[in-house]
Design a protein around this motif. Structure first.
Motif, PDB file in Angstrom:
ATOM      1  N   ALA A 177       0.813  -1.220   0.000  1.00  0.00           N
ATOM      2  CA  ALA A 177       0.000   0.000   0.000  1.00  0.00           C
ATOM      3  C   ALA A 177       0.843   1.265   0.000  1.00  0.00           C
ATOM      4  N   THR A 178       2.124   1.156  -0.285  1.00  0.00           N
ATOM      5  CA  THR A 178       3.006   2.321  -0.227  1.00  0.00           C
ATOM      6  C   THR A 178       2.555   3.414  -1.186  1.00  0.00           C
ATOM      7  N   GLU A 179       2.245   3.046  -2.430  1.00  0.00           N
ATOM      8  CA  GLU A 179       1.855   4.057  -3.426  1.00  0.00           C
ATOM      9  C   GLU A 179       0.501   4.673  -3.084  1.00  0.00           C
ATOM     10  N   LEU A 180      -0.411   3.896  -2.492  1.00  0.00           N
ATOM     11  CA  LEU A 180      -1.705   4.448  -2.095  1.00  0.00           C
ATOM     12  C   LEU A 180      -1.525   5.488  -0.994  1.00  0.00           C
ATOM     13  N   MET A 181      -0.654   5.203  -0.043  1.00  0.00           N
ATOM     14  CA  MET A 181      -0.396   6.157   1.032  1.00  0.00           C
ATOM     15  C   MET A 181       0.255   7.426   0.479  1.00  0.00           C
ATOM     16  N   ALA A 223      -0.270  13.204  -1.224  1.00  0.00           N
ATOM     17  CA  ALA A 223      -0.231  14.217  -2.285  1.00  0.00           C
ATOM     18  C   ALA A 223      -1.569  14.918  -2.425  1.00  0.00           C
ATOM     19  N   MET A 224      -2.671  14.168  -2.324  1.00  0.00           N
ATOM     20  CA  MET A 224      -4.007  14.770  -2.413  1.00  0.00           C
ATOM     21  C   MET A 224      -4.220  15.790  -1.303  1.00  0.00           C
ATOM     22  N   ASN A 225      -3.853  15.419  -0.088  1.00  0.00           N
ATOM     23  CA  ASN A 225      -4.092  16.296   1.051  1.00  0.00           C
ATOM     24  C   ASN A 225      -3.145  17.496   1.060  1.00  0.00           C
ATOM     25  N   ALA A 268     -14.639 -14.222  -6.991  1.00  0.00           N
ATOM     26  CA  ALA A 268     -14.193 -13.612  -5.739  1.00  0.00           C
ATOM     27  C   ALA A 268     -12.703 -13.265  -5.812  1.00  0.00           C
ATOM     28  N   GLY A 269     -11.908 -14.179  -6.371  1.00  0.00           N
ATOM     29  CA  GLY A 269     -10.484 -13.914  -6.509  1.00  0.00           C
ATOM     30  C   GLY A 269     -10.195 -12.765  -7.457  1.00  0.00           C
ATOM     31  N   GLY A 270     -10.987 -12.661  -8.538  1.00  0.00           N
ATOM     32  CA  GLY A 270     -10.805 -11.554  -9.476  1.00  0.00           C
ATOM     33  C   GLY A 270     -11.110 -10.214  -8.825  1.00  0.00           C
ATOM     34  N   PHE A 271     -12.173 -10.193  -8.041  1.00  0.00           N
ATOM     35  CA  PHE A 271     -12.526  -8.960  -7.328  1.00  0.00           C
ATOM     36  C   PHE A 271     -11.401  -8.551  -6.385  1.00  0.00           C
ATOM     37  N   LEU A 272     -10.929  -9.487  -5.586  1.00  0.00           N
ATOM     38  CA  LEU A 272      -9.905  -9.167  -4.598  1.00  0.00           C
ATOM     39  C   LEU A 272      -8.587  -8.775  -5.274  1.00  0.00           C
ATOM     40  N   ARG A 273      -8.264  -9.424  -6.367  1.00  0.00           N
ATOM     41  CA  ARG A 273      -7.037  -9.090  -7.073  1.00  0.00           C
ATOM     42  C   ARG A 273      -7.111  -7.679  -7.660  1.00  0.00           C
ATOM     43  N   TYR A 274      -8.272  -7.289  -8.182  1.00  0.00           N
ATOM     44  CA  TYR A 274      -8.439  -5.939  -8.717  1.00  0.00           C
ATOM     45  C   TYR A 274      -8.287  -4.902  -7.603  1.00  0.00           C
ATOM     46  N   VAL A 275      -8.887  -5.187  -6.425  1.00  0.00           N
ATOM     47  CA  VAL A 275      -8.746  -4.268  -5.290  1.00  0.00           C
ATOM     48  C   VAL A 275      -7.280  -4.134  -4.902  1.00  0.00           C
ATOM     49  N   ALA A 276      -6.571  -5.254  -4.840  1.00  0.00           N
ATOM     50  CA  ALA A 276      -5.144  -5.217  -4.479  1.00  0.00           C
ATOM     51  C   ALA A 276      -4.330  -4.442  -5.512  1.00  0.00           C
ATOM     52  N   ASP A 277      -4.655  -4.613  -6.802  1.00  0.00           N
ATOM     53  CA  ASP A 277      -3.941  -3.875  -7.852  1.00  0.00           C
ATOM     54  C   ASP A 277      -4.140  -2.368  -7.702  1.00  0.00           C
ATOM     55  N   CYS A 278      -5.360  -1.955  -7.350  1.00  0.00           N
ATOM     56  CA  CYS A 278      -5.634  -0.526  -7.162  1.00  0.00           C
ATOM     57  C   CYS A 278      -4.907   0.016  -5.932  1.00  0.00           C
ATOM     58  N   VAL A 279      -4.781  -0.809  -4.898  1.00  0.00           N
ATOM     59  CA  VAL A 279      -4.046  -0.394  -3.708  1.00  0.00           C
ATOM     60  C   VAL A 279      -2.562  -0.225  -4.038  1.00  0.00           C
ATOM     61  N   GLU A 280      -2.046  -1.150  -4.823  1.00  0.00           N
ATOM     62  CA  GLU A 280      -0.623  -1.094  -5.158  1.00  0.00           C
ATOM     63  C   GLU A 280      -0.308  -0.046  -6.220  1.00  0.00           C
ATOM     64  N   GLN A 281      -1.250   0.151  -7.161  1.00  0.00           N
ATOM     65  CA  GLN A 281      -1.060   1.125  -8.235  1.00  0.00           C
ATOM     66  C   GLN A 281      -2.341   1.948  -8.389  1.00  0.00           C
ATOM     67  N   PRO A 282      -2.496   3.000  -7.594  1.00  0.00           N
ATOM     68  CA  PRO A 282      -3.736   3.794  -7.627  1.00  0.00           C
ATOM     69  C   PRO A 282      -4.070   4.335  -9.015  1.00  0.00           C
ATOM     70  N   ALA A 283      -3.090   4.434  -9.902  1.00  0.00           N
ATOM     71  CA  ALA A 283      -3.358   4.935 -11.254  1.00  0.00           C
ATOM     72  C   ALA A 283      -4.337   4.032 -12.007  1.00  0.00           C
ATOM     73  N   VAL A 284      -4.486   2.769 -11.553  1.00  0.00           N
ATOM     74  CA  VAL A 284      -5.447   1.860 -12.195  1.00  0.00           C
ATOM     75  C   VAL A 284      -6.853   2.436 -12.140  1.00  0.00           C
ATOM     76  N   LEU A 285      -7.140   3.236 -11.094  1.00  0.00           N
ATOM     77  CA  LEU A 285      -8.460   3.822 -10.941  1.00  0.00           C
ATOM     78  C   LEU A 285      -8.758   4.855 -12.005  1.00  0.00           C
ATOM     79  N   LEU A 286      -7.743   5.397 -12.641  1.00  0.00           N
ATOM     80  CA  LEU A 286      -7.974   6.419 -13.674  1.00  0.00           C
ATOM     81  C   LEU A 286      -8.828   5.904 -14.801  1.00  0.00           C
TER      82      LEU A 286
END
Length: 475
Positions: free
Chosen positions: A282-286, A291-293, A454-472
């Motif tokens: 979660a380093t990049e998410l933090m 940066a947002m704040n 279920a695994g696909g959902f959790l993997r997508y959440v983890a990818d967004c945590v690791e690389q927030p740019a995925v949310l773009l």
């Protein structure tokens, strides 16, 4: 001519059938306006004020503070007409947990020693002056917990008005431990009774009870029986004074605690749940949150970012935003995401719901989380704030734990759990480094999807945590 109307505990909605009186807001003889709150009650969902749909003079109250009343039970009677202020029509607004449009009028005491009471012919006539006496002094043959009324001259002088207590939670703590608040001196401003005052009094009373038990157990028999007989009697007294092996502190499963127990039990009975989990960097998410704040504006909470990730993931995997209609044997995919989040309060665990979370940005989610959390701690959440969720986010990392396998919040289909974010050794870009790592877990209803979804959902959440740019991609 005054008419006496009876106001009963209204239908609370959401399947609620009873409520506990926490605090009366009016006294007998007070003048009340239409839609003025008259009593504060606690249900299995929330603690709310009940407005009275009539305007007039309060002639009677039914139920002491701490009493539980079923829906439809009488709350109070109001004399409407000549004995009251200019009469107003009934508003019909008796829904618990929702505000009223009219501001409450100032209450005043009516100077009369003989309140109006209804008669068999429907005409209100003066009734004998009475005073309430605690249930402990009930007359023989009266119903348990019933209020006994005696002439005013027969009752001892006692302080009038409610006892000043810092919160209803403190009042409940005293009630559950049999402590009379009127005998307690508060240490707060103007004698306000604090939680520490009640806890100290409970500890003192516990010491006295134990001391009394020891004294009873060591009572010696009459000297004429001899030493051996005295020892036998003393041993028997000690045995009878000692609690049974199965005895202990009993906590009633009622109110919020009872509602939670019933819901968890139903979830375990009906939902075949399974859990999968993954560790994420979660380093990049933090860093993104920092940066947002730093850019100015309102602060963004970590919970809001995780909620935004959840709503994006549910758009890709709608099976997890669903419910099961057991009678029709159908899976119902839901169009809106009403996101619940677990909040621990002094009253117990509650799950407030953020409506239409899929339409909100991070700022809006943060503001709503703050509002609902403050209301949860204050005990002012309405039934509407606590029902209708379609997916739950459980941040148990605030308790300092890494993982959990929570019970699905019935009738939802899944719950995402988030552990604490802590520095751990992690392989990053081919090298060992210290990174901010979090464990994510997904508990899901196996009827609505298989492990692949279920695994696909959790993997997508983890990818967004690791690389927030995925949310773009979804903005």
């Amino acid at each position: 001519m005054a008419q006496v109307l009876e106001f009963r505990l209204p239908d609370l909605g959401e399947g609620l059938t009873e409520a506990e009186i926490v605090r009366w807001l009016v006294q007998v003889g007070d003048v009340v306006a239409v839609d003025q709150p008259v009593v504060e009650v606690e249900t299995a969902k929330a603690m709310v004020e009940v407005p009275c749909p009539y305007g007039g003079v309060v002639t009677a109250r039914f139920g002491e503070e701490g009493a539980e009343l079923p829906v439809g039970a009488p709350l109070l009677t109001v004399a409407v007409g000549a004995a009251a202020e200019p009469a107003e029509e009934s508003s019909g607004n008796v829904l618990v947990g929702y505000g009223t449009s009219a501001a409450p009028a100032r209450r005043r005491r009516v100077r009369t020693s003989r309140p109006v009471a209804p008669t068999a012919d429907g005409v209100a006539r003066p009734a004998p002056a009475v005073a309430e006496r605690p249930p402990a002094a009930a007359a023989p043959g009266s119903a348990p917990g019933a209020t006994v009324r005696t002439p005013r001259g027969d009752t001892p002088e006692r302080p009038e008005g409610p006892v000043p207590v810092i919160s209803p939670l403190v009042r409940r703590l005293a009630r559950e431990n049999g402590l009379d608040l009127r005998r307690l001196a508060g240490s707060g401003p103007d004698g306000l009774i604090l939680r520490a005052d009640v806890e100290d009094a409970i500890r003192v009373s516990g010491v006295k009870v134990r001391a009394g038990t020891v004294a009873t157990a060591t009572v010696s028999a009459p000297s004429a029986l001899g030493t051996e007989a005295s020892a036998t009697i003393a041993a028997a007294a000690a045995t009878s004074a000692r609690p049974a092996a199965t005895a202990g502190t009993r906590i009633p499963l009622k109110g919020l605690r009872g509602a939670v127990a019933d819901k968890l039990s139903r979830s375990r009975r009906e939902i075949p749940d399974a859990t999968c989990w993954v560790d994420a960097d979660a380093t990049e998410l933090m860093r993104a949150r920092t940066a947002m704040n730093a850019a100015g504006g309102s602060k963004i909470s970590l919970l809001a970012l995780l909620a935004r990730i959840c709503t994006s993931a549910l758009g890709r995997f709608p099976e997890l935003n669903s419910t099961v209609d057991t009678e029709a044997r159908e899976i119902v995919l839901l169009d809106q995401v009403h996101l619940g989040f677990a909040a621990q309060t002094d009253r117990g665990l509650v799950v407030p719901v953020v409506r239409d979370a899929h339409t909100r940005d991070a700022e809006s989610l943060t503001a709503e989380f703050v509002r609902l959390t403050e209301a949860a701690h204050a005990g002012t959440l309405t039934p509407g704030d606590l029902t209708g969720g379609t997916f739950t986010l459980n941040n148990y990392g605030v308790f300092g734990v890494d993982g959990s396998t929570p019970i699905v919040n019935h009738p939802e289909a899944a719950m995402l759990g988030v552990g604490r974010i802590v520095p751990k050794p992690w392989v990053h870009e081919g090298e060992l480094a210290v990174r901010q790592v979090v464990q994510l877990s997904l508990t899901f209803d196996h009827r609505v999807c298989d492990g692949g979804t279920a695994g696909g959902f959790l993997r997508y959440v983890a990818d967004c945590v690791e690389q927030p740019a995925v949310l773009l991609r979804t903005l």
